[in-house]
Design an enzyme around this catalytic site. Structure first.
Site, mmCIF file in Angstrom:
data_model
loop_
_atom_site.group_PDB
_atom_site.id
_atom_site.type_symbol
_atom_site.label_atom_id
_atom_site.label_comp_id
_atom_site.label_asym_id
_atom_site.label_seq_id
_atom_site.Cartn_x
_atom_site.Cartn_y
_atom_site.Cartn_z
ATOM 1 N N HIS A 141 -3.542 -3.015 -8.387
ATOM 2 C CA HIS A 141 -4.847 -3.518 -7.937
ATOM 3 C C HIS A 141 -5.891 -3.385 -9.047
ATOM 4 O O HIS A 141 -6.683 -4.290 -9.289
ATOM 5 C CB HIS A 141 -5.285 -2.742 -6.674
ATOM 6 C CG HIS A 141 -6.343 -3.422 -5.878
ATOM 7 N ND1 HIS A 141 -6.970 -2.814 -4.821
ATOM 8 C CD2 HIS A 141 -6.898 -4.660 -5.992
ATOM 9 C CE1 HIS A 141 -7.861 -3.659 -4.317
ATOM 10 N NE2 HIS A 141 -7.843 -4.775 -5.005
ATOM 11 N N ASP A 153 -6.918 1.717 -8.285
ATOM 12 C CA ASP A 153 -5.608 2.061 -7.715
ATOM 13 C C ASP A 153 -4.535 1.102 -8.209
ATOM 14 O O ASP A 153 -4.852 -0.048 -8.523
ATOM 15 C CB ASP A 153 -5.676 2.070 -6.173
ATOM 16 C CG ASP A 153 -5.947 0.684 -5.566
ATOM 17 O OD1 ASP A 153 -6.959 0.066 -5.950
ATOM 18 O OD2 ASP A 153 -5.159 0.243 -4.725
ATOM 19 N N GLU A 166 0.844 -1.194 0.000
ATOM 20 C CA GLU A 166 0.000 0.000 0.000
ATOM 21 C C GLU A 166 0.879 1.242 0.000
ATOM 22 O O GLU A 166 1.780 1.367 0.823
ATOM 23 C CB GLU A 166 -0.868 0.051 1.268
ATOM 24 C CG GLU A 166 -1.866 -1.069 1.417
ATOM 25 C CD GLU A 166 -3.151 -0.833 0.633
ATOM 26 O OE1 GLU A 166 -3.355 0.281 0.095
ATOM 27 O OE2 GLU A 166 -3.958 -1.790 0.569
HETATM 28 ZN ZN ZN Z 1 -6.149 -1.458 -3.611
#
Ligand code: ZN
Length: 210
Positions: free
Chosen positions: A113, A123, A75
């Site tokens: 993603h 994203d 992330e």
């Molecule tokens: Zn994501």
């Protein structure tokens, strides 16, 4: 325990790393990636690489239908509209090098993603520097020098190429959107242009090269 064979990159869509840590700490959210990289480049490991995360959700890429079971999730702290910082990308590349070396992850298995969940996820955003990553050997890119002079044969099927690269084409418009977000980020839409078709042709060659 499993051996990860993919890396899926996300942006958090949150205001700050502190907010992300709080979200991940909540049991009910059922979200967990293996790593979080903040704006300032600091890296925090949230989950052992050998454990399954819950970052990709309903997803597929090529023949793989459950990315969570075979991937490491990273992330990036980003609200979805701001550029990714130099420190963040630089340290991401350090982490990618470390992980791909350790688990022998092929470069084409470093994806976003949105790539694995078209129509559901967007994203990392169009500002994510996929080409910079590919220049360093993470993820694939196409040979831009060949784009202008390339003339496609009538037999070339761009939808087949999209599928061959890995996209789930069940909803074709969504697959095209995800593809453009990654490989033609300045012209994101749900329609394939002539340029997109050429990019797909050149990407297919990259995948074949391995
Ligand atoms: Zn994501």
């Amino acid at each position: 325990m499993r051996k990860p064979n993919f890396i899926v990159i996300h942006h958090t869509d949150q205001e700050s790393c502190e907010q992300t840590y709080r979200t991940f700490a909540l049991k009910r959210t059922q979200v967990s990636s293996h790593y979080v990289i903040c704006d300032d480049g600091s890296i925090t490991q949230m989950l052992n690489d050998l454990l399954r995360g819950w970052h990709a959700g309903n997803s597929s890429w090529g023949n793989v239908t459950d990315l969570n079971s075979v991937s490491i999730g990273i992330e990036l702290d980003n609200d979805g509209e701001e550029p990714f910082s130099y420190a963040q990308i630089n340290n991401l590349m350090w982490l990618l090098e470390h992980l791909s070396e350790k688990y022998k992850i092929p470069k084409q298995n470093i994806i976003g993603h949105a790539d694995v969940a078209p129509g559901r996820k967007v994203d990392p955003s169009a500002l994510f520097p996929w080409k910079t990553l590919a220049d360093s050997g993470f993820g694939i890119w196409y040979d831009e020098t060949k784009l202008n002079d390339l003339v496609l044969d009538d037999s070339f099927n761009p939808v087949k190429a999209l599928k061959f690269i890995g996209y789930n084409i069940t909803n074709l418009e969504s697959a095209i959107y995800s593809f453009k977000l990654h490989f033609n980020p300045s012209e994101v839409s749900k329609k394939l242009t002539d340029k997109d078709k050429k990019i797909l042709y050149l990407l297919e060659l990259e995948v074949l090269k391995g």
